[in-house]
Design an enzyme around this catalytic site. Structure first.
Site, PDB file in Angstrom:
ATOM      1  CB  ALA A 168      23.163  43.313  48.082  1.00  0.00           C
ATOM      2  CB  CYS A 297      33.678  31.198  43.800  1.00  0.00           C
ATOM      3  SG  CYS A 297      32.150  32.005  44.202  1.00  0.00           S
TER       4      CYS A 297
END
Ligand code: PMP
Length: 357
Positions: A168, A297
């Site tokens: 999302a 990340c």
């Protein structure tokens, strides 16, 4: 917009997007109205349940799945881990450009049994390039569609996918909510056990507030004509920045294939010879321009990006790379602001570098 309080130029949408104002509103409303446990049999429980089922239907329709084939998760990392672990002990083939949540999970779980799992993303998060999906032969095919959702239309059935991953927070929704498409009848092993939720496919109390935000973000994709805006306006910003970088900055090169149909319209990865990516990022940050080096990340990881190494085979190119990723809120003024300072930053770094141009 609340995120623009500091007048920053935000160009890190591929890492995460600011919450859309309408998503914030929907989540506030859900906190007040839809707090009840969605698995409960009482009336407020039903209301929460209906909100969640609405999101499932919207997502299913958007990606060409049946609602029963959508499982809510805590995000793309969980969705990816769930698919890979389903094939524990089996042959697992991934593209070299996959996100770490695929590559690391495959390293841990892969074995030699058949049938085989293929996991190939359709568009890469660091460079934006599209990948060809493999011929799955007698195996199963998963695709991490995290960067695709909301940017270009996608249909899991037409692509022949057995599994697909969504998140999302790349489309203006909240962090911590995602989904997994699991085609009817294919192998599946839940990662989180101990609850009846999601037809025993994913245990844990429903994140109703988060899913309400996901739902609103999906509705915005549909209602605001996002696909067209990405294809025209955002692509124009990306391509203009690419052309200006090549023209105005000596030693620059593109790691993204910006030819139409070859990459997502919102990502540009570029390298600047003899200038270190992290230094460029920090200097840009000091000017209020927010970009990233490869994948967020992997920030803090000093090894060159595995994606850029796979694409270019050149550690120097990988170390000198910056990812600019655009969203619908960006304007040509943002591109101008980048180009006001970037040539000077790169020039300063190149002058003190021991590597010649
Ligand atoms: N896959 C891809 C391609 C991504 O870009 C990301 C986010 N960087 C993830 C997986 C992980 O997503 P999440 O934060 O929802 O776990």
């Amino acid at each position: 917009m609340c995120y623009n309080l500091y007048k920053m130029v935000y160009l890190d949408y591929a890492a995460t997007t600011p919450l859309l104002p309408e998503v914030i509103k929907a989540m506030h409303e859900a906190e007040l109205k839809y707090f009840a446990n969605a698995s409960a049999l009482h009336t407020p429980g039903h209301l929460s349940h209906n909100l969640i089922e609405g999101c499932r239907e919207i997502l299913a329709e958007m990606v060409g799945a049946d609602p029963s084939e959508i499982i809510f998760t805590s995000g793309a990392t969980e969705s990816n881990n769930t698919v890979i672990r389903t094939f524990e002990g089996h042959e697992i083939e991934t593209s070299p450009l996959e996100h770490h949540s695929i590559i690391e999970a495959a390293r841990v779980y892969k074995g030699a049994k058949k049938p085989k799992l293929y996991s190939y993303m359709l568009a890469n998060n660091e460079i934006g390039d599209f990948l060809d999906l493999p011929d799955k032969k007698d195996g199963f095919l998963h695709s991490d569609l995290t960067q695709i959702l909301g940017k270009i239309p996608v249909n899991v059935k037409k692509l022949g996918l057995d599994y697909a991953t969504f998140s999302a927070h790349k489309i203006g929704g909240p962090v911590g909510v995602g989904a997994l498409y699991v085609r009817e009848g294919v192998p599946f092993k839940p990662l989180l056990i101990g609850g009846l939720q999601e037809k025993k496919r994913r245990g844990g109390t429903y994140n109703t507030v988060g899913i309400s935000g996901f739902r609103r973000a999906l509705e915005s994709v549909k209602n605001k004509g996002n696909f067209k805006k990405y294809d025209k306006e955002v692509r124009n910003l990306r391509d203009t920045l690419a052309q200006r970088i090549l023209k105005e900055i000596p030693g620059s090169s593109l790691n993204t294939n910006i030819e139409k149909g070859k990459s997502l319209p919102n990502i540009l990865n570029a390298s600047f010879k003899a200038a270190e990516g992290e230094s460029i990022q920090l200097y840009l940050d000091a000017e209020g321009i927010i970009v990233s080096t490869g994948s967020a990340c992997a920030a803090g990881d000093i090894r060159p990006s595995h994606v850029l190494m796979a694409k270019t085979g050149d550690a120097e190119v990988a170390h000198s790379s910056i990812r600019f990723s655009f969203g619908l809120e960006n304007t040509m003024e943002d591109v101008d602001k980048v180009m006001e300072v970037l040539p000077g930053i790169v020039d300063r770094l190149q002058k003190v570098s021991t590597i010649g141009l």
